[in-house]
Design a protein around this motif. Structure first.
Motif, PDB file in Angstrom:
ATOM      1  N   ILE A 148       0.851  -1.190   0.000  1.00 40.61           N
ATOM      2  CA  ILE A 148       0.000   0.000   0.000  1.00 40.61           C
ATOM      3  C   ILE A 148       0.886   1.240   0.000  1.00 40.61           C
ATOM      4  O   ILE A 148       1.755   1.398   0.865  1.00 40.61           O
ATOM      5  N   TRP A 149       0.666   2.124  -0.970  1.00 39.82           N
ATOM      6  CA  TRP A 149       1.410   3.366  -1.079  1.00 39.82           C
ATOM      7  C   TRP A 149       0.611   4.467  -0.405  1.00 39.82           C
ATOM      8  O   TRP A 149      -0.560   4.671  -0.702  1.00 39.82           O
ATOM      9  N   LYS A 150       1.236   5.212   0.502  1.00 42.51           N
ATOM     10  CA  LYS A 150       0.529   6.218   1.302  1.00 42.51           C
ATOM     11  C   LYS A 150       1.097   7.606   1.023  1.00 42.51           C
ATOM     12  O   LYS A 150       2.304   7.804   1.026  1.00 42.51           O
ATOM     13  N   GLU A 198      -3.125   3.811  -1.834  1.00 44.72           N
ATOM     14  CA  GLU A 198      -3.250   3.173  -3.143  1.00 44.72           C
ATOM     15  C   GLU A 198      -2.588   1.810  -3.113  1.00 44.72           C
ATOM     16  O   GLU A 198      -1.502   1.663  -2.558  1.00 44.72           O
ATOM     17  N   GLY A 199      -3.251   0.830  -3.722  1.00 41.08           N
ATOM     18  CA  GLY A 199      -2.645  -0.487  -3.812  1.00 41.08           C
ATOM     19  C   GLY A 199      -3.677  -1.597  -3.741  1.00 41.08           C
ATOM     20  O   GLY A 199      -4.877  -1.379  -3.932  1.00 41.08           O
ATOM     21  N   LYS A 200      -3.190  -2.801  -3.450  1.00 39.92           N
ATOM     22  CA  LYS A 200      -4.057  -3.968  -3.332  1.00 39.92           C
ATOM     23  C   LYS A 200      -4.304  -4.235  -1.841  1.00 39.92           C
ATOM     24  O   LYS A 200      -3.415  -4.717  -1.139  1.00 39.92           O
ATOM     25  N   GLU A 255      -8.440  -5.875  -6.093  1.00 36.99           N
ATOM     26  CA  GLU A 255      -7.839  -5.860  -7.422  1.00 36.99           C
ATOM     27  C   GLU A 255      -7.000  -4.612  -7.649  1.00 36.99           C
ATOM     28  O   GLU A 255      -6.441  -4.412  -8.726  1.00 36.99           O
ATOM     29  N   GLY A 256      -6.928  -3.756  -6.664  1.00 30.92           N
ATOM     30  CA  GLY A 256      -6.234  -2.474  -6.794  1.00 30.92           C
ATOM     31  C   GLY A 256      -7.239  -1.357  -6.636  1.00 30.92           C
ATOM     32  O   GLY A 256      -8.168  -1.215  -7.435  1.00 30.92           O
ATOM     33  N   ALA A 257      -7.099  -0.571  -5.588  1.00 31.29           N
ATOM     34  CA  ALA A 257      -8.087   0.471  -5.285  1.00 31.29           C
ATOM     35  C   ALA A 257      -7.385   1.701  -4.729  1.00 31.29           C
ATOM     36  O   ALA A 257      -6.185   1.682  -4.436  1.00 31.29           O
TER      37      ALA A 257
END
Length: 566
Positions: free
Chosen positions: A376-378, A423-425, A449-451
């Protein structure tokens, strides 16, 4: 003699071949349209989503820009940028975009100007006052840095002066220039789009739906197909994004499961929440002790990578509120003072959601911390200034408590993060658990699925104020006491656009225009030198060119004369 005629024939053949090549090249490229931008930062490059949108226009678009007449140098730069952008729009749309520049104050009486101001303001074109100093005389006049766009009989207004006021006037103007493409393109798309993205405004847990939400409802309905959905009663499938504003009642397990599964299927969400809920109007003049609330949604967010803290942020950079400071002859004397519980956010990253935004008004905002989550990218989107602190609940939020404990030296916790983009899965908060009673767990997913999620620790950021006297709704972001409009609406508009269509027109907000200021010291010291070069240089080059052409011509024809004599 023979040599002379042979040379003439060879020259004619070369010229003919060159013309044929140019003609063939012109014919081969006649069916292809392209433009080349030679500027370093791509100033004249239009984003691909904008080009695609312009290519789909069915009828002409008329743009009337109110940037004409005797404008200051800064506004002239903005005027030129708008004209350059509209020229590109005209080319890429096959001349369907048409425009004109007008001065709405030219030749008008003050009364007529006031009427024009009211009309343009109602369309969304704000006015501003230009202060100038000409020949020692200070003048002030009204300007309208905006435009009205008409398509198929519908019209809308936009503001073109959109930069952050926290920097210099030159930086603010540069930011406005960077936003020109996005502002005009998004307005055209709003009018021309027949198939709008779908947004769900979540209800059922105390989320406000009254007059205080008129601003966000109008904003979302203008740009999207908006539905009000209770996740406990119906699934969230088919929506491009969901929006949650200030719930104050606990979520059922079924609601949480449906929200979780929506995100697992690639859904995107904007959460604006209060972990510590405060009624602003009830505490301004009285004592109020507030406690954290348990909504259940914080458990999902913790699993996704962000934690809502049981605290409130205070910031020395804050909005003002009216307070009774004394009494004179039995009448209360009211003054506007800064209230640290109303942080004014100016600290934002250069992300498409927050780039070039003006200050954002918050009320009793909490703080957020990130949790270690794989994949997860923050990104911190909103933060307080460095002169801030956080207070752990329970908290006395009254003005009386502030007067007892207002020491600027204690405001050392900042900057505090008030909003995050994730952002991420994501991994499901229900992974390894049974589905709640009544929930449809067919085709359930334990990993997304990626959100994309945007979490804001303030629900009031999305609510418009009400007129203090008659309680009519005001514009979203407008403060009735400070008489100033903050960028709350722009933030929500950008956030929903990024979530619902991250590869769409919102990408135009990445455009950057570099400021290349002149060195004023060098300009002053070398002024005479550069004036001489600019005036004398072209004349010298012209003289050299003329002399050289004369000598070459003389030598050429002298040689021809000698060969003829032989």
């Amino acid at each position: 003699m023979v040599n002379f005629h042979t040379k003439r024939i060879e020259d004619l053949l070369k010229a003919g071949i060159g013309l044929l090549v140019l003609l063939a090249l012109n014919l081969s490229l006649s069916g292809h349209f392209f433009r080349v931008d030679l500027t370093e930062e791509g100033r004249y490059t239009i984003s691909k989503p904008t080009v695609k949108m312009l290519g789909k226009l069915e009828e002409p678009v008329f743009v009337e820009v109110f940037l004409d007449g005797d404008l200051p140098a800064g506004f002239k730069r903005l005027q030129n940028s708008v004209k350059e952008t509209l020229d590109e729009f005209e080319a890429y749309s096959g001349h369907k975009v048409q425009y004109r520049f007008t001065d709405p104050t030219k030749g008008r009486t003050p009364r007529s100007v006031n009427e024009t101001q009211r009309k343009l303001t109602s369309l969304g074109v704000p006015s501003t006052r230009i202060h100038e100093n000409k020949e020692g005389k200070k003048t002030t006049r009204v300007a309208f840095p905006g435009a009205v766009i008409n398509y198929k009989g519908q019209e809308t207004g936009i503001s073109l002066l959109k930069g952050s006021t926290s920097g210099s006037s030159q930086e603010s103007l540069n930011q406005s220039i960077e936003n020109v493409e996005y502002e005009i393109a998004s307005a055209i798309q709003d009018l021309a789009s027949g198939d709008k993205k779908r947004i769900a405004y979540l209800t059922g847990n105390g989320q406000p739906t009254g007059p205080e939400t008129e601003g966000i409802r109008n904003l979302l309905q203008k740009n999207y197909s908006l539905s009000f959905v209770d996740p406990a009663l119906e699934p969230l499938a088919g929506y491009d994004a969901i929006v949650m504003v200030k719930p104050d009642q606990a979520f059922s397990e079924k609601s949480l499961f449906n929200i979780d599964q929506y995100i697992m299927r690639g859904g995107n969400a904007l959460f604006m929440l209060d972990k510590v809920s405060v009624n602003f109007d009830s505490v301004r003049q009285s004592k109020a002790l507030v406690f954290p609330t348990e909504l259940g949604i914080e458990r999902l967010l913790f699993r996704y990578g962000v934690r809502l803290n049981d605290d409130l942020a205070q910031d020395l950079t804050s909005l003002k509120t009216p307070v009774v400071v004394s009494e004179v002859s039995g009448k209360p004397q009211i003054s506007l003072i800064n209230w640290p519980f109303l942080p004014l956010v100016n600290r934002m990253p250069k992300h498409v959601v927050t780039r070039n935004l003006d200050g954002i008004a918050t009320k009793f905002a909490g703080t957020l911390d990130t949790v270690k989550t794989k994949g997860i990218w923050k990104t911190a989107l909103l933060s307080t200034s460095a002169n801030a602190r956080k207070l752990k609940a329970p908290i006395d939020v009254s003005m009386e408590a502030l007067s007892r404990d207002y020491d600027p030296k204690k405001f050392t916790d900042g900057p505090l993060n008030l909003a995050y983009l994730l952002e991420g899965k994501f991994r499901s908060a229900f992974a390894g658990r049974f589905a709640p009673v009544g929930a449809d767990d067919r085709n359930r997913l334990d990993k997304s699925e990626g959100a994309k999620l945007i979490v804001v620790a303030d629900g009031d950021i999305a609510l418009n104020a009400l007129e203090p006297r008659d309680k009519t709704p005001l514009d979203l972001g407008f403060d009735p006491y400070m008489k100033q409009t903050f960028a709350n609406a722009d933030f929500i508009r950008n956030a929903t656009a990024f979530l619902a269509d991250g590869n769409g027109l919102i990408t135009a907000r990445n455009k950057r225009v570099k400021i290349r200021p002149l060195d004023t010291v060098k300009v002053r010291e070398q002024r005479t030198l550069w004036q001489t070069l600019n005036i004398g240089g072209p004349l010298l080059l012209l003289a050299l060119f003329g002399t050289g052409a004369y000598l070459i011509r003389k030598k050429r024809f002298t040689g021809h004369s000698d060969s003829l004599e032989q």
